[in-house]
Design an enzyme around this catalytic site. Structure first.
Site, PDB file in Angstrom:
ATOM      1  N   PRO A  95       0.772  -1.248   0.000  1.00  0.00           N
ATOM      2  CG  PRO A  95       0.029  -0.935   2.187  1.00  0.00           C
ATOM      3  CD  PRO A  95       0.737  -1.920   1.293  1.00  0.00           C
ATOM      4  CB  CYS A  96       3.153   2.778  -2.423  1.00  0.00           C
ATOM      5  SG  CYS A  96       2.300   2.436  -3.970  1.00  0.00           S
ATOM      6  CG  HIS A  97      -2.931   3.425  -1.510  1.00  0.00           C
ATOM      7  ND1 HIS A  97      -2.604   2.086  -1.689  1.00  0.00           N
ATOM      8  CD2 HIS A  97      -3.959   3.453  -0.626  1.00  0.00           C
ATOM      9  CE1 HIS A  97      -3.407   1.350  -0.949  1.00  0.00           C
ATOM     10  NE2 HIS A  97      -4.236   2.147  -0.293  1.00  0.00           N
TER      11      HIS A  97
END
EC number: 2.1.1.63
Length: 158
Positions: free
Chosen positions: A125-127
């Site tokens: 989950p880089c977001h």
């Protein structure tokens, strides 16, 4: 051989690529991983698991993923991507937080660069990583998609 398929989602079609070891790319058109590799447009177990779990995520039936991964990157990039997996659904963190998790507080920019190279969007989950000033920062899928994903997870601060 790289296996590739795509699924529809509320934020556009998502490409899933996998090897026989696991998922190697989840992202949007055009794919950035293996751009000139011939693909077999069939499925394998990793692609099927990934597609099913992403569909569950988009209808709010899944908040974590259990997908076999086969990512390629430097040791540092791999460590950043592993740290990203510790940021829970519905929460955000900063690049500085990830740098501190890696016991390297001065590596904030390097963490940002590694975050930007994450080949497994949404699942890794880089977001969920934002700037120290609580502002949205870069996302390979575009800031509109990042904003949508954060809102989907209940974060309406952005």
């Amino acid at each position: 051989m790289i296996i590739q398929t795509s699924i529809s989602s509320p934020i556009d079609d998502i490409i899933i690529q996998a090897t026989d070891k696991g998922v190697s790319y989840v992202g949007f058109y055009p794919p950035v991983e293996h751009p000139h590799t011939p693909f077999e447009r069939v499925t394998n177990k990793a692609v099927l698991i990934c597609a099913a779990q992403l569909n569950e995520y988009f209808v709010k039936k899944r908040t974590t993923f259990d997908v076999p991964l086969d990512t390629k990157g430097t040791v540092f990039q791999q460590s950043v991507w592993q740290a990203l997996l510790t940021v829970p659904f519905g929460q955000s963190q900063t690049y500085g937080y990830i740098a501190n998790q890696l016991n390297n507080p001065k590596a904030v920019r390097a963490v940002g660069a590694a975050n930007g190279k994450n080949p497994i969007s949404i699942i890794v989950p880089c977001h969920r990583i934002i700037g120290a000033n609580a502002k949205l920062t870069g996302y390979a899928g575009g800031l509109d998609r990042k904003r949508w994903l954060l809102k989907h997870e209940g974060l309406n601060l952005y």
